[in-house]
Structures are given as C-alpha cells and as structure tokens.
Design an enzyme around this catalytic site. Sequence first.
Site, short mmCIF file in Angstrom:
data_model
loop_
_atom_site.label_atom_id
_atom_site.label_comp_id
_atom_site.label_asym_id
_atom_site.label_seq_id
_atom_site.Cartn_x
_atom_site.Cartn_y
_atom_site.Cartn_z
N SER A 135 1.01 -1.30 0.09
CA SER A 135 0.17 -0.21 0.02
C SER A 135 0.66 1.19 -0.04
O SER A 135 0.35 2.30 -0.43
CB SER A 135 -0.84 0.04 1.06
OG SER A 135 -0.33 -0.09 2.47
N LYS A 138 -12.03 1.64 -2.00
CA LYS A 138 -11.02 2.10 -2.69
C LYS A 138 -11.45 2.14 -4.00
O LYS A 138 -12.46 3.04 -4.47
CB LYS A 138 -9.71 1.22 -2.37
CG LYS A 138 -9.19 1.61 -0.99
CD LYS A 138 -7.97 0.67 -0.50
CE LYS A 138 -7.56 1.38 0.92
NZ LYS A 138 -7.14 0.44 1.72
N HIS A 143 -5.59 -2.78 -2.86
CA HIS A 143 -5.17 -1.73 -3.74
C HIS A 143 -5.00 -2.47 -5.26
O HIS A 143 -4.69 -1.91 -6.14
CB HIS A 143 -3.71 -0.97 -3.49
CG HIS A 143 -3.84 -0.20 -2.06
ND1 HIS A 143 -4.52 0.95 -2.13
CD2 HIS A 143 -3.47 -0.55 -0.88
CE1 HIS A 143 -4.26 1.47 -0.88
NE2 HIS A 143 -3.85 0.40 -0.25
#
Length: 385
Positions: free
Chosen positions: A180, A239, A208
């Site tokens: 990350s 996200k 991610h």
Amino acid sequence: MADPRAAVEAGLDALERGGLRRERRVLDSPQAARIVAGGKPLLNFASNDYLGLANHPRLRAAAHEAIDRYGVGSGASPLVVGHQRPHQEAEEKFARFCGLPRALLFGSGYAANLGILTTLADRHADVFCDKLNHACLNDGALLSRARMVRYPHADLDALGRALAASSASTRIVASDAVFSMDGDVADVPALVALCERHDAWLVLDDAHGIGVLGASGRGVLEHSACSSGRVVYMATLGKALGSHGAFVAGSPLVVEWILQRARPYIFSTALPAMAAAAASAALDLLEEDAGIVQALHANIARFRAAASRLAGLRASRTAIQPIIAGSPEAALSASRRLLERGLLVPAIRPPTVPPGTSRLRVSLSAAHSAEDVDLLVSALAEGAA
Ligand SMILES: *Cc1c(COP(=O)(O)O)cnc(C)c1O
C-alpha cells in the site's frame, strides 16, 4: 503515583517534535479528482478512489434506491437479522467478479483481515507476514495469538526457509497483493506454489489491486492468471470500488468457516444496504465497460513515462506511485510546496513507512485528465530542481 495524563502529553509532544503529528483536512466536497478542502480547490492525488467511482452517478443512484427500499441502517449483525437482499446480491456478484466460488461481506477491510486471521490461526499456528504488509494483517496475526514470523519484503527464499522450518499445525502466509505504500505487486504465482508445497493458506489482501490490476480490473488474480484452493482473498470496497466495506472470497469451505467463526463478522452490525448496493453497481459498471480501468492504466503509463527521471521514484505499475524523500521534514516540505500550487500529494511518514523512507505518495485515478497528470509531473520536477 504518576498522573496518567502526563504520559499522554509527553507522547503528543514527541510526535510534534518529530514532525509526526497528523492533522485532518476537512473536505467540503465529494471524493474526486478535484476537491474543496479548507475553502480551497485542490487537484487530488491523495485518495484511493482510483476509478473516480466514489461520486459516480451510477453508484449514487444505486445507493439512493437501496435507501428507498431498505432504509439507512441495517439494524443488526449479519447472523441475527442484518443480512439484507443487497448484501446477498453483492456477495454473489463479488464471487463471480473475482472468479472464486463464494464471497462474504464485511464492514471494512480492517475487520475482514482480523476476521480471517483470528478464524484460521490460533496459538498453535504460524503466520508468515511480509515486512511491508498493511497494519491490519499484522494486527490480525497478533490478535490470533499465533507465532508471527515477518519475512523481508518480497523475499520468497526467506519465506520458503521459514515455512520449511515450521512444525506448526496450521501455517498461513499473509501478504498484501499490492503493497500500500510502495505500489509493487506480490509474486502471487510463487506465493501459491510455496503455500501448496508447504500446506499453507495464502491470505491475499487486494485492497489496492481490486479495480486496478488486470485488463478488466478484477484484481491480482486476473493480473497473475492464478487461482488456488489455498487462497483466501480479501478485497475492499472503499478504494477503487468507490463504496465502503470489504469481502472475503475463497473456497465454500473456508468462507463458511469464517462466516461461522469470525468475531468481527459475528459481533458487528452489518454494512448499510446502500454500501453493498453501491459496490454492486461498481462491479456492474466494470463488467459493462472496461474503459474506466483502461483510463487508469493510461494515466499510470503517462505518469511513469513523464516522471521517469525524478529522483526517488519507485518502480510501480499500480495507481500508487511513491517518491522517496527520506526524512519526515523533507517529505512534508515537498508536500507543502505542491499544496501551494493547488496539488494535494500526501507526505507519508513513520510509523506508516520505515524510518528514513518518508515519501510523497501519489495516487492516480481514472478521473484525472492527461493535463492533470502532466501538471503534477512538472510541479514535481520543479520542486526537485
Ligand atoms: C485500506 C486497506 C485496508 C483496510 O481496508 P478498510 O476497508 O479501509 O478498513 C486493508 N488492507 C490494505 C492493504 C489497505 O490498504
């Protein structure tokens, strides 16, 4: 006896002196490529909204409809009476989307990782963690009371040796799929091979990678053309997918066990139906049109090509593009200089990253225009000169 407040004050003072005291910025706008914070318009390179979906009309409409049909609060934990139709539909959609047999919806990625690790590991287990894993994988390992073995970042020889030396009844390898703070991608096929050789679970945190990796944004498993019954896959909805929450996916057996036993699942209120509905809408959008994911990939390629000569730029093919500054002060002052030009790029400092590697962390989005990316690169180049 010492006043307990004195220790807290000393702790805050130490943060202040070390340049490590954090402050929040109040946003007066939706999360997007362009935001308003503190009355100031900013070009945003700080969010994890990699596809610009957090304020997308399709997701907003899905959330509104879910509110109209199911109300705002879920009112209970999933196993009591909080599991509504949108949660069920979202789980089925995630499983199809990531190509795994079954998925289970959690309130957050943090809760999901705690749930996975405390369910699969106990005092007799060994949990092997990459040194650069996200904090919540480490916290899950600690909370499980397993023996925790941290191996040097991406060092699969070291991991192989540690696995070979383990005589625990349960072995679990836990790794970020996309790291990350660095943006690099774990070698998933090699991790799978090691886990198969040593009879271990592989917990992959694709916070991610989902929506980012792979031609259609299906995440690290698509990117690495890899699948295995050993994989316990976790991806977040907050996200790239523009909503809130997370899901855990894998074999029906392991998902059922997590549903039965994971304390963060059992003892926490279910997500609001609108979050599940918005995440489902994000998946529909990606399935209908891979153009959004391709727009992100084009921005990443444009940034990499233009920024290749910047000192400190790390190798990354994902939306996360770190530029190492060194000290917390150097990272902060670079971030402040960009802010003066209306560019929001956060300085990431310890304890989020190891001492000496404080950095600017650029987050790219499909919602950035080519001009936005060019503007950032020229500001970074001038700041470095
Ligand atoms: C953000 C993040 C999480 C936590 O997910 P939330 O849904 O925000 O709780 C977990 N793992 C990684 C790698 C993350 O970046």
